[in-house]
Design a protein around this motif. Structure first.
Motif, PDB file in Angstrom:
ATOM      1  N   GLY A   1       0.716  -1.102   0.037  1.00 49.59           N
ATOM      2  CA  GLY A   1      -0.014   0.084   0.028  1.00 49.59           C
ATOM      3  C   GLY A   1       1.017   1.310  -0.098  1.00 49.59           C
ATOM      4  N   ILE A   2       2.107   1.242  -0.151  1.00 48.92           N
ATOM      5  CA  ILE A   2       3.121   2.325  -0.309  1.00 48.92           C
ATOM      6  C   ILE A   2       3.426   2.541  -1.752  1.00 48.92           C
ATOM      7  N   TYR A   3       3.506   3.598  -2.321  1.00 50.95           N
ATOM      8  CA  TYR A   3       3.727   4.049  -3.511  1.00 50.95           C
ATOM      9  C   TYR A   3       5.213   4.147  -3.429  1.00 50.95           C
ATOM     10  N   ASP A   4       5.900   3.107  -3.663  1.00 52.87           N
ATOM     11  CA  ASP A   4       7.605   3.278  -3.501  1.00 52.87           C
ATOM     12  C   ASP A   4       8.134   3.341  -5.030  1.00 52.87           C
ATOM     13  N   LEU A   5       9.393   3.209  -5.134  1.00 54.43           N
ATOM     14  CA  LEU A   5      10.204   3.159  -6.529  1.00 54.43           C
ATOM     15  C   LEU A   5       9.568   2.062  -7.363  1.00 54.43           C
ATOM     16  N   SER A   6       9.318   0.819  -6.803  1.00 50.13           N
ATOM     17  CA  SER A   6       9.022  -0.134  -7.479  1.00 50.13           C
ATOM     18  C   SER A   6       7.681  -0.255  -8.128  1.00 50.13           C
ATOM     19  N   THR A   7       6.870   0.466  -7.185  1.00 54.71           N
ATOM     20  CA  THR A   7       5.480   0.925  -7.796  1.00 54.71           C
ATOM     21  C   THR A   7       5.588   1.886  -9.036  1.00 54.71           C
ATOM     22  N   ARG A   8       6.279   2.843  -8.834  1.00 50.17           N
ATOM     23  CA  ARG A   8       6.437   3.909  -9.907  1.00 50.17           C
ATOM     24  C   ARG A   8       7.021   3.349 -11.057  1.00 50.17           C
ATOM     25  N   ASP A   9       8.030   2.323 -10.908  1.00 50.07           N
ATOM     26  CA  ASP A   9       8.557   1.731 -12.246  1.00 50.07           C
ATOM     27  C   ASP A   9       7.624   1.076 -12.887  1.00 50.07           C
ATOM     28  N   ALA A  10       6.740   0.195 -12.237  1.00 49.71           N
ATOM     29  CA  ALA A  10       5.698  -0.650 -12.873  1.00 49.71           C
ATOM     30  C   ALA A  10       4.495   0.249 -13.289  1.00 49.71           C
ATOM     31  N   VAL A  11       4.232   1.266 -12.794  1.00 51.40           N
ATOM     32  CA  VAL A  11       3.314   2.289 -13.206  1.00 51.40           C
ATOM     33  C   VAL A  11       3.850   2.691 -14.599  1.00 51.40           C
ATOM     34  N   THR A  12       5.017   3.268 -14.549  1.00 50.16           N
ATOM     35  CA  THR A  12       5.762   3.739 -15.796  1.00 50.16           C
ATOM     36  C   THR A  12       5.831   2.759 -16.973  1.00 50.16           C
ATOM     37  N   GLU A  13       6.194   1.679 -16.647  1.00 49.51           N
ATOM     38  CA  GLU A  13       6.257   0.629 -18.062  1.00 49.51           C
ATOM     39  C   GLU A  13       4.757   0.292 -18.379  1.00 49.51           C
ATOM     40  N   PHE A  14       3.523   0.396 -17.420  1.00 52.98           N
ATOM     41  CA  PHE A  14       2.447   0.220 -17.848  1.00 52.98           C
ATOM     42  C   PHE A  14       1.946   1.290 -18.836  1.00 52.98           C
ATOM     43  N   GLN A  15       2.406   2.582 -18.271  1.00 55.07           N
ATOM     44  CA  GLN A  15       1.972   3.538 -19.170  1.00 55.07           C
ATOM     45  C   GLN A  15       2.508   3.536 -20.453  1.00 55.07           C
ATOM     46  N   ARG A  16       3.600   3.109 -20.583  1.00 55.10           N
ATOM     47  CA  ARG A  16       4.524   3.088 -21.888  1.00 55.10           C
ATOM     48  C   ARG A  16       3.845   2.072 -22.589  1.00 55.10           C
ATOM     49  N   THR A  17       3.473   0.838 -21.913  1.00 55.05           N
ATOM     50  CA  THR A  17       2.889  -0.388 -22.770  1.00 55.05           C
ATOM     51  C   THR A  17       1.619   0.032 -23.394  1.00 55.05           C
ATOM     52  N   PHE A  18       0.892   1.000 -22.840  1.00 50.15           N
ATOM     53  CA  PHE A  18      -0.694   1.189 -23.082  1.00 50.15           C
ATOM     54  C   PHE A  18      -0.634   2.667 -23.789  1.00 50.15           C
ATOM     55  N   SER A  19       0.498   3.327 -24.156  1.00 56.00           N
ATOM     56  CA  SER A  19       0.531   4.409 -24.859  1.00 56.00           C
ATOM     57  C   SER A  19      -0.039   5.705 -23.844  1.00 56.00           C
ATOM     58  N   LEU A  20       0.211   5.831 -22.571  1.00 61.18           N
ATOM     59  CA  LEU A  20      -0.192   6.801 -21.821  1.00 61.18           C
ATOM     60  C   LEU A  20       1.017   7.760 -21.503  1.00 61.18           C
ATOM     61  N   THR A  21       0.705   8.685 -20.872  1.00 61.08           N
ATOM     62  CA  THR A  21       1.710   9.669 -20.599  1.00 61.08           C
ATOM     63  C   THR A  21       2.612   9.031 -19.559  1.00 61.08           C
ATOM     64  N   THR A  22       3.907   8.816 -19.867  1.00 63.94           N
ATOM     65  CA  THR A  22       4.679   7.998 -18.824  1.00 63.94           C
ATOM     66  C   THR A  22       5.254   8.965 -17.644  1.00 63.94           C
ATOM     67  N   ASP A  23       4.703   9.248 -16.766  1.00 60.02           N
ATOM     68  CA  ASP A  23       4.887  10.117 -15.792  1.00 60.02           C
ATOM     69  C   ASP A  23       5.000   9.289 -14.243  1.00 60.02           C
TER      70      ASP A  23
END
Length: 468
Positions: free
Chosen positions: A225-247
């Motif tokens: 439940g803590i938005y740490d670096l590994s969560t941010r990295d997973a979100v960033t790669e998800f965004q890249r995969t599905f053509s979202l803004t990669t922030d």
């Protein structure tokens, strides 16, 4: 102040929505939306899909299937996660038949009134069954046959027996499901590095499941439940995969795209759903905090209430002791009354959201008082990878504290929460009996701020006066 008491969809319970919004046309085409009560919607669909002359058990079985189908659309936010502003369409080619403004059959309506809080789910599952059906004559499908239910009813089968004939023996009926006003499942605040909530844990679990189908998305090892670096990295790669803004930030668009993809890989809107079981839902923070509770979550609540009490005369201040006693209950109830919520004295999700919203608003309105006493908690947890002025202040406070607690790792206030800052935070947490995790939330910030104020603001102190 809110005019009505609404909730966001629960990850562990299916609610019956008070209202449902129907698009009177195919998705993606211009057509009006109408919002009706869920009961009126079911009466309309049942009167449009089946015949009032059918046996009562057949009508009942069909109504329960129609309720479950609609609830599946609501639970998965099937259309809203695709950017639409409605819950379901009016067309059987996509959903089920709804004829706006039509009269309904009396006997069908009476049955709907009895059944509208009843739905189907698979045993051990959370989500309503995607109860696919067709008429069984001009169209056939792998789900329920509407005309087939008539024959089964004439054989003496009950509604649940009819439903099990089509959907399998491992289904069950949930009766008297709670009826609530719905909001979107999108968290009220953008999730970014440092956020901590059950929403973050749900996001982490969904990303981990998605990564099984998309292995380029890294697994999040600790679903805490803590938005740490590994969560941010997973979100960033998800965004890249599905053509979202990669922030690396989870706002509305990313949250809904994660939900859409999660629903797809789990097949939640298909008859052969993978299902969501209770042990899959990571509830790492209590869903409500009530009298008798103790611990860090209570301290967080007390910290927010105590700060808010400086701005609302109606909310009494309280001690931050981690014990949810009568004074904390009274303060919570007073805050709820001030905000127009039911004064239960229990901190549920709507109460906490408003409490946090008010806290942030007051903190952000404070003038810049650099060099004075320690400022209040900035509103977002600080942890490895965080950057900015809040981190620099934290480092400054810890550097001052280190003068009297030399076992704390030495820091250079540069605004970057790196390994040294994490270690310094852990050193402080261990010294002061706090949970040692290197994360600075409201309780840790409050403790550091108080210690800093005591040291920095004390005149004529002796060197090493507070050393341990």
């Amino acid at each position: 102040m809110p005019e009505e008491y609404t909730v966001r969809p629960s990850p562990i319970e299916t609610y019956i929505p008070e209202n449902i919004t129907v698009h009177l046309g195919p998705p993606g085409t211009y057509a009006p939306n109408v919002t009706v009560t869920f009961l009126d919607y079911i009466k309309n669909v049942a009167s449009s899909e089946i015949y009032p002359t059918w046996p009562e058990t057949a009508i009942a079985a069909n109504i329960i299937a129609q309720i479950s189908f609609a609830l599946n659309r609501v639970f998965t936010e099937y259309y809203r996660s695709r950017g639409f502003d409605f819950d379901i369409t009016s067309l059987p080619a996509y959903d089920q038949t709804f004829v706006n403004g039509r009269d309904t059959f009396e006997n069908v309506g009476e049955l709907a009134e009895q059944l509208w809080t009843t739905y189907i789910r698979r045993k051990g599952s959370i989500e309503p069954l995607y109860a696919q059906y067709c008429n069984g004559t001009t169209t056939t499908c792998s789900g329920l046959s509407q005309w087939g239910t008539v024959a089964l009813a004439e054989q003496g089968l009950s509604p649940i027996e009819i439903l099990r004939s089509y959907y399998g023996d491992n289904i069950e009926l949930v009766e008297n499901a709670p009826v609530v006003g719905f909001e979107t499942s999108v968290p009220p605040y953008v999730l970014r590095l440092g956020a901590a909530s059950n929403d973050v844990a749900i996001l982490q679990a969904r990303l981990n499941r998605i990564s099984s189908n998309y292995p380029n998305i890294p697994k999040i090892a600790n679903v805490n439940g803590i938005y740490d670096l590994s969560t941010r990295d997973a979100v960033t790669e998800f965004q890249r995969t599905f053509s979202l803004t990669t922030d690396g930030i989870t706002g509305r668009s990313t949250w809904y795209e994660v939900l859409r993809v999660y629903t797809a890989v789990k097949k939640l809107s298909e008859l052969n759903s993978e299902q969501i079981t209770y042990d899959e839902i990571p509830i790492v923070f209590p869903l409500e905090i009530a009298p008798g509770s103790t611990g860090n979550e209570v301290r967080v609540i007390q910290y927010y209430l105590n700060f808010i009490s400086s701005y609302y005369d109606t909310v009494p201040s309280i001690e931050i002791d981690g014990i949810y006693g009568p004074l904390t209950e009274a303060s919570a109830a007073a805050f709820q009354t001030t905000m127009g919520l039911p004064a239960t004295g229990v901190i549920d999700e709507p109460t906490f959201d408003l409490m946090y919203e008010n806290y942030l608003a007051f903190v952000r309105s404070l003038p810049d008082e650099s060099g004075a006493a320690a400022v209040p908690f900035p509103g977002n947890n600080l942890l490895l990878g965080s950057e900015g002025e809040d981190v620099r202040l934290l480092q400054t406070y810890l550097s001052v504290i280190r003068q009297d607690y030399p076992s704390i790792t030495e820091l250079t206030p540069d605004g970057i929460f790196g390994a040294q800052t994490e270690q310094a935070v852990k050193d402080y947490q261990e010294l002061f009996g706090l949970n040692v995790n290197g994360v600075v939330g409201p309780v840790v910030w409050h403790s550091i701020a108080n210690t800093y104020n005591n040291i920095a603001g004390t005149e004529n102190r002796q060197e090493g006066q507070w050393a341990t």
